[in-house]
Enzyme design. Structure first.
Site, PDB file in Angstrom:
ATOM      1  N   ILE A 193       0.860  -1.179   0.000  1.00 49.61           N
ATOM      2  CA  ILE A 193       0.000   0.000   0.000  1.00 49.61           C
ATOM      3  C   ILE A 193       0.900   1.234   0.000  1.00 49.61           C
ATOM      4  O   ILE A 193       1.750   1.394   0.878  1.00 49.61           O
ATOM      5  CB  ILE A 193      -0.917   0.019   1.240  1.00 49.61           C
ATOM      6  CG1 ILE A 193      -1.822  -1.220   1.244  1.00 49.61           C
ATOM      7  CG2 ILE A 193      -1.765   1.299   1.263  1.00 49.61           C
ATOM      8  CD1 ILE A 193      -2.575  -1.425   2.553  1.00 49.61           C
ATOM      9  N   PHE A 194       0.731   2.102  -0.990  1.00 49.24           N
ATOM     10  CA  PHE A 194       1.579   3.283  -1.119  1.00 49.24           C
ATOM     11  C   PHE A 194       0.913   4.494  -0.489  1.00 49.24           C
ATOM     12  O   PHE A 194      -0.230   4.820  -0.784  1.00 49.24           O
ATOM     13  CB  PHE A 194       1.871   3.574  -2.597  1.00 49.24           C
ATOM     14  CG  PHE A 194       2.705   4.802  -2.818  1.00 49.24           C
ATOM     15  CD1 PHE A 194       4.034   4.833  -2.428  1.00 49.24           C
ATOM     16  CD2 PHE A 194       2.168   5.928  -3.412  1.00 49.24           C
ATOM     17  CE1 PHE A 194       4.820   5.965  -2.631  1.00 49.24           C
ATOM     18  CE2 PHE A 194       2.940   7.071  -3.627  1.00 49.24           C
ATOM     19  CZ  PHE A 194       4.266   7.089  -3.233  1.00 49.24           C
ATOM     20  N   GLY A 195       1.652   5.163   0.398  1.00 49.19           N
ATOM     21  CA  GLY A 195       1.163   6.382   1.025  1.00 49.19           C
ATOM     22  C   GLY A 195       2.002   7.575   0.629  1.00 49.19           C
ATOM     23  O   GLY A 195       3.238   7.479   0.544  1.00 49.19           O
ATOM     24  N   TYR A 196       1.360   8.706   0.381  1.00 49.09           N
ATOM     25  CA  TYR A 196       2.069   9.915  -0.050  1.00 49.09           C
ATOM     26  C   TYR A 196       1.598  11.144   0.725  1.00 49.09           C
ATOM     27  O   TYR A 196       2.072  12.259   0.473  1.00 49.09           O
ATOM     28  CB  TYR A 196       1.852  10.147  -1.550  1.00 49.09           C
ATOM     29  CG  TYR A 196       0.382  10.247  -1.926  1.00 49.09           C
ATOM     30  CD1 TYR A 196      -0.247  11.482  -1.991  1.00 49.09           C
ATOM     31  CD2 TYR A 196      -0.370   9.112  -2.206  1.00 49.09           C
ATOM     32  CE1 TYR A 196      -1.595  11.578  -2.322  1.00 49.09           C
ATOM     33  CE2 TYR A 196      -1.700   9.197  -2.530  1.00 49.09           C
ATOM     34  CZ  TYR A 196      -2.323  10.428  -2.588  1.00 49.09           C
ATOM     35  OH  TYR A 196      -3.645  10.524  -2.895  1.00 49.09           O
ATOM     36  N   GLY A 197       0.656  10.955   1.665  1.00 49.85           N
ATOM     37  CA  GLY A 197       0.172  12.040   2.512  1.00 49.85           C
ATOM     38  C   GLY A 197       0.377  11.670   3.964  1.00 49.85           C
ATOM     39  O   GLY A 197       1.483  11.343   4.375  1.00 49.85           O
ATOM     40  N   SER A 198      -0.690  11.673   4.738  1.00 50.22           N
ATOM     41  CA  SER A 198      -0.568  11.376   6.169  1.00 50.22           C
ATOM     42  C   SER A 198      -0.115   9.948   6.446  1.00 50.22           C
ATOM     43  O   SER A 198       0.428   9.662   7.522  1.00 50.22           O
ATOM     44  CB  SER A 198      -1.902  11.642   6.886  1.00 50.22           C
ATOM     45  OG  SER A 198      -2.934  10.835   6.348  1.00 50.22           O
ATOM     46  N   GLU A 233      -9.866   6.613   4.238  1.00 45.34           N
ATOM     47  CA  GLU A 233      -9.588   7.242   2.944  1.00 45.34           C
ATOM     48  C   GLU A 233     -10.809   7.329   2.027  1.00 45.34           C
ATOM     49  O   GLU A 233     -10.991   8.330   1.343  1.00 45.34           O
ATOM     50  CB  GLU A 233      -8.465   6.482   2.224  1.00 45.34           C
ATOM     51  CG  GLU A 233      -7.194   6.325   3.038  1.00 45.34           C
ATOM     52  CD  GLU A 233      -6.477   7.646   3.280  1.00 45.34           C
ATOM     53  OE1 GLU A 233      -6.738   8.603   2.539  1.00 45.34           O
ATOM     54  OE2 GLU A 233      -5.669   7.719   4.211  1.00 45.34           O
TER      55      GLU A 233
END
Length: 203
Positions: free
Chosen positions: A15-20, A95
């Site tokens: 799972i790719f996260g780019y914010g919080s 999300e």
């Protein structure tokens, strides 16, 4: 494509996260890697009326926009076994239900030599979302972020933590959009903090 299709029988999901998510995933995972995805740029164009804002004063959080030559840095988390269902259930609320994001599958490229790209799930808010705010000037975005607060906290905390992650984990990457908004926000709040004699965040 469904999450289990991404897993491809491997028993794990990235799972790719780019914010919080880069500093606050709030789900159990096996391991994480810093890296990037190509073909997307990160922008503070999505509204937030729950975590970092409300219906009257929505905050601004990041989403991804397709752009051929762009890349976005963040963190990918590998979940396995029961972690897969638990993380997806949690992220669906965080999300999708509360944030208005949809899922897509991207190729995640871990930082470092001899790293093998993996297929990863990512949450993206699109322009057809009812709380999508779209483009605005750096000054307008900064002004909005400076005054917004939601159930998770102040919008400016979200901004500063994301900028701090980039400096600490991706020091060679210049995220102009992010750092410009950070500088504009600090220009707004510095006089307030000085008057209140509170610590002023350093750039």
């Amino acid at each position: 494509m469904k999450p289990h299709d991404v897993m491809g029988g491997k028993g794990s999901l990235w799972i790719f996260g780019y914010g919080s998510l880069v500093w606050k995933p709030d789900f159990k995972y096996k391991r994480s890697k810093v890296g990037y995805i190509q073909g997307y740029k990160r922008r503070f164009w999505h509204g937030d009326n729950f975590h970092r804002g409300n219906d009257d004063v929505p905050g601004r959080v990041v989403t991804l926009l397709e752009e051929e030559d762009a890349c976005t840095w963040g963190v990918a988390f590998e979940v396995t076994g029961s972690q897969v269902e638990e993380s997806l259930k949690y992220l669906n609320v965080r999300e999708a239900v509360r944030g208005g994001y949809v899922t897509r599958v991207v190729e995640f490229i871990p930082r470092g030599e001899n790293q093998v790209p993996v297929q990863a799930l990512v949450y993206i808010a699109t322009a057809d979302n009812p709380i999508y705010l779209g483009p605005a000037s750096v000054e307008e975005i900064a002004a909005q972020i400076s005054v917004s607060k939601g159930k998770t906290g102040h919008n400016i905390e979200y901004l500063l933590r994301l900028a701090d992650f980039m400096r600490q984990s991706c020091p060679d990457v210049d995220d102009h959009h992010l750092f410009s908004i950070e500088a504009a926000c600090l220009a707004i709040i510095r006089p307030i903090l000085l008057v209140a004699q509170l610590p002023v965040p350093a750039l």
